[in-house]
Design a protein around this motif. Sequence first.
Motif, PDB file in Angstrom:
ATOM      1  N   ARG A  20       0.797  -1.221   0.000  1.00  0.00           N
ATOM      2  CA  ARG A  20       0.000   0.000   0.000  1.00  0.00           C
ATOM      3  C   ARG A  20       0.831   1.272   0.000  1.00  0.00           C
ATOM      4  O   ARG A  20       0.387   2.299  -0.460  1.00  0.00           O
ATOM      5  N   CYS A 217      -8.554  -3.670   5.685  1.00  0.00           N
ATOM      6  CA  CYS A 217      -8.855  -2.599   6.632  1.00  0.00           C
ATOM      7  C   CYS A 217     -10.282  -2.106   6.406  1.00  0.00           C
ATOM      8  O   CYS A 217     -10.649  -1.756   5.286  1.00  0.00           O
ATOM      9  N   SER A 219     -11.515   0.642   7.278  1.00  0.00           N
ATOM     10  CA  SER A 219     -11.608   2.092   7.081  1.00  0.00           C
ATOM     11  C   SER A 219     -11.640   2.408   5.588  1.00  0.00           C
ATOM     12  O   SER A 219     -11.478   1.528   4.750  1.00  0.00           O
ATOM     13  N   CYS A 221      -9.988   5.465   4.081  1.00  0.00           N
ATOM     14  CA  CYS A 221      -9.215   6.690   3.860  1.00  0.00           C
ATOM     15  C   CYS A 221      -9.031   6.893   2.349  1.00  0.00           C
ATOM     16  O   CYS A 221      -8.607   5.968   1.649  1.00  0.00           O
ATOM     17  N   PHE A 223      -6.934   8.301   0.486  1.00  0.00           N
ATOM     18  CA  PHE A 223      -5.607   8.278  -0.134  1.00  0.00           C
ATOM     19  C   PHE A 223      -5.001   6.885  -0.129  1.00  0.00           C
ATOM     20  O   PHE A 223      -3.933   6.665  -0.691  1.00  0.00           O
ATOM     21  N   CYS A 224      -5.654   5.937   0.530  1.00  0.00           N
ATOM     22  CA  CYS A 224      -5.018   4.652   0.832  1.00  0.00           C
ATOM     23  C   CYS A 224      -5.513   3.560  -0.110  1.00  0.00           C
ATOM     24  O   CYS A 224      -6.707   3.439  -0.369  1.00  0.00           O
ATOM     25  N   THR A 226      -5.231   0.356   0.542  1.00  0.00           N
ATOM     26  CA  THR A 226      -5.544  -0.887   1.245  1.00  0.00           C
ATOM     27  C   THR A 226      -6.985  -1.360   1.072  1.00  0.00           C
ATOM     28  O   THR A 226      -7.206  -2.527   0.739  1.00  0.00           O
ATOM     29  N   PRO A 227      -7.990  -0.495   1.302  1.00  0.00           N
ATOM     30  CA  PRO A 227      -9.354  -1.020   1.177  1.00  0.00           C
ATOM     31  C   PRO A 227      -9.615  -1.616  -0.203  1.00  0.00           C
ATOM     32  O   PRO A 227     -10.382  -2.557  -0.339  1.00  0.00           O
ATOM     33  N   ASP A 263      -2.290  -3.848   8.397  1.00  0.00           N
ATOM     34  CA  ASP A 263      -2.694  -2.499   8.018  1.00  0.00           C
ATOM     35  C   ASP A 263      -3.020  -1.702   9.268  1.00  0.00           C
ATOM     36  O   ASP A 263      -2.727  -0.519   9.353  1.00  0.00           O
ATOM     37  N   LYS A 295      -4.166   2.265  14.272  1.00  0.00           N
ATOM     38  CA  LYS A 295      -4.993   3.445  14.088  1.00  0.00           C
ATOM     39  C   LYS A 295      -5.268   3.993  15.483  1.00  0.00           C
ATOM     40  O   LYS A 295      -5.211   3.239  16.461  1.00  0.00           O
ATOM     41  N   GLU A 320      -2.128  11.345  10.300  1.00  0.00           N
ATOM     42  CA  GLU A 320      -2.349  12.031   9.018  1.00  0.00           C
ATOM     43  C   GLU A 320      -2.379  13.549   9.124  1.00  0.00           C
ATOM     44  O   GLU A 320      -1.703  14.214   8.374  1.00  0.00           O
ATOM     45  N   LYS A 332     -10.894   9.686   7.557  1.00  0.00           N
ATOM     46  CA  LYS A 332     -10.083   8.926   8.514  1.00  0.00           C
ATOM     47  C   LYS A 332     -10.953   8.433   9.667  1.00  0.00           C
ATOM     48  O   LYS A 332     -10.621   7.461  10.345  1.00  0.00           O
TER      49      LYS A 332
END
Length: 737
Positions: A20, A217, A219, A221, A223-224, A226-227, A263, A295, A320, A332
């Motif tokens: 990521r 994850c 969440s 976010c 910019f990420c 991962t999801p 993550d 987190k 962040e 977030k």
Amino acid sequence: MKKIMLFYPPGRFYQRGEDRSQGNVEQSTATSMRAPNDLGYAAATLQKEGFAVFLRDYQTERCAPDDLLADFDRENPDGIFVSITNSTIFNDLVLVRALKARKPELMVMLKGAIFFDPAPALLAQLDLADVTYLIGLESDFIVGRLAKAHFDDPAAVPAIRGILYRDGDGWAKTDFASWETDLDSLPFPDRSLIKNALYARPDTGEPQATIATSRGCPSACIFCMTPKISGKKLRLRSPENILAELADCYDNHGIRDFFFKSDTFTFDPAWTKAVCQAILDSPLGGKIRWVANSKVKPLDADTLVLMKKAGCWLVAFGYESGSPETLTRIHKNTTINDNIQATRWAKEAGLLTFGFFLIGLPWESREHLEATRRHIFELDNDFLELHIAIPYYGTRLNEIAREEGLLPGSVLGKDYFNAPTVGTATLSMEEIEAFRKKTLLDFHLRPSYIGRKLLQAGGNPKILANYARFGLRLLKNTLLPPKRPKGLTPDGTPPTVCILGAGSDIAQALARQFIAKDTANLVLASRDQERLHAAAREIAKDSDATVAVWSFDALDFASHATFFDALDPMPDVVVIAFGLLGDQKAGQSDFAAARTVIDTNFTAALSLLEIIADRFTRRGHGTIVGLSSPAGERGRKSNYIYGAAKAGLTVALAGLRHRLAGTGVEVLTVLPGWTKTRMTAAAPTPARLTATPDRVAADIHKAIHDKKSILYTPWFWRPIMTVVRALPEKLFVKTNL
Ligand code: SF4
């Protein structure tokens, strides 16, 4: 037995196994290279499927491409598995091409987050002709089955999820919508093939293994990645399975330090506590040390206390931002108070903290950045990293940056310290970078911070030496001016070159130079499309380069910005090669004819120069080449209208060069003497002083690479023009020049 070679290519240090974030290690404040778990997992699963393997991390071993080629020739593998990143992809592909040239039947698997369900526009930027498979989903579950299917049962390939495979001239995608849930079913990474000592804890220098404890994850976010690439469902390994891997590292490889790659390690407190308790109840209790990401919410103080008891010494928080608005807009789902509370709990538990912050989001102004700065000092973490937001493909941030016109070019080839955006709606990238450097320096150079580090080192000379090393790295990265790239692109990848007025003989000779010497991709633009298409086919012959033909009318000033902004990717080099000699005599009595000469040679060029300069400076690199003429150095009766226009162009280029000094944008003025071209065919010139287009093009190409400012070509035009300029006017008017 078939053999697969698995490797990180040589080059700069990137966390290739971290799908990521793929961090640039050398530019970071306090991270070191992590073990190549992706290669280790792939090696283990391939061996399970009956393959022989050869694994090497050329990047971290600081090897050269020749080392890779030598290993390749010796091992003679049937296939390769290469871990790539968003930042290194172009260089990686160059090496893949070299290997494939040595063994055309080689099976090539590229693994990287950018290949997760990639958009056609992303693939179109890459020369993937030498690649057999792109693996975008979790490669450890895929590579063994994929290699087996490739060699034993090709019909089974489409059933393997998370890949792209060749389908005629294009790519076919398999299923990217689901993830493996049984993480315990994976074998452990084969650490007997990894040089574990290379991957050290940054402070003590002790070997540190990476243990992937969970994936996914919940969440979102913006910019990420991962999801998207790991899914929104948290998938957990059982504490027993994690413990077994820790024990394997401890017993068989002598490793005492661990990075728990998750993550977010604390998202499910019951599981986190179960992992900690399993460690405490095992023979490893009290014998190992580890770090984890977290987190700030969900989190509780008890979990942090138990983590500390189980050997955790550092927890990394992705805070962040210190701006409530930014925390909301990045989704977030945390607050400033959550950040403060989590940090307090961690400190009270006796844990060190590592704070990660992100700046340069599209809406951010100076006030947002100042709020983040205040928050950084308020939290006062033990380690700090300040990233510049990078809108990776596939994220909502990418869409926003494009919608708002902040992302003029490609994201590929970029990283957190070399963002592809032009800045935010109100801040330039230069302002954001300056803010980042100043904040890092102010934070780390506080006497209280230095005193705390000395205390934490506890007189251990190894830790003190490593702190000093990271301190020097920080000073180097923040105080020294950024290194200018030697090539035409920041990362040495093949450049994209746009030639405006590509119908001329010099322009086409120059295009051939770029193809032959830089394997450049070309955009050839001019009004005469028919002739240009024929020329492009000829230029592209026998090369793999892309040669695109665009319609361009220099005299349609209103179209210039639209034309340039439509070029994707934005070129690295633009050559303004159009020009019009015109008829001097006609121009003397017909102002419209004179004006066409002036507008073509000067007005159109000036319009484009300003547009290109604006886009290049916002991006931070580029080369602008203007083909002017010695005719602009002294007015002569035979061509003073043309000469006056070229004089204007020469002055404009000089002024632009002055304005752009130090921005990373180069400006080259080319003054070609007599050249044997179609434009000058009607006016014969002395053969000894007349160069061929190939000679002129070779000189221009070299001057671009040498980052010269002014080029007379051939060279003897410089002394000739010195004499011409110096001739007294009374003498000059008697000449017949
Ligand atoms: S919490 Fe946000 S930044 Fe962290 S892994 Fe999840 S989506 Fe990514």
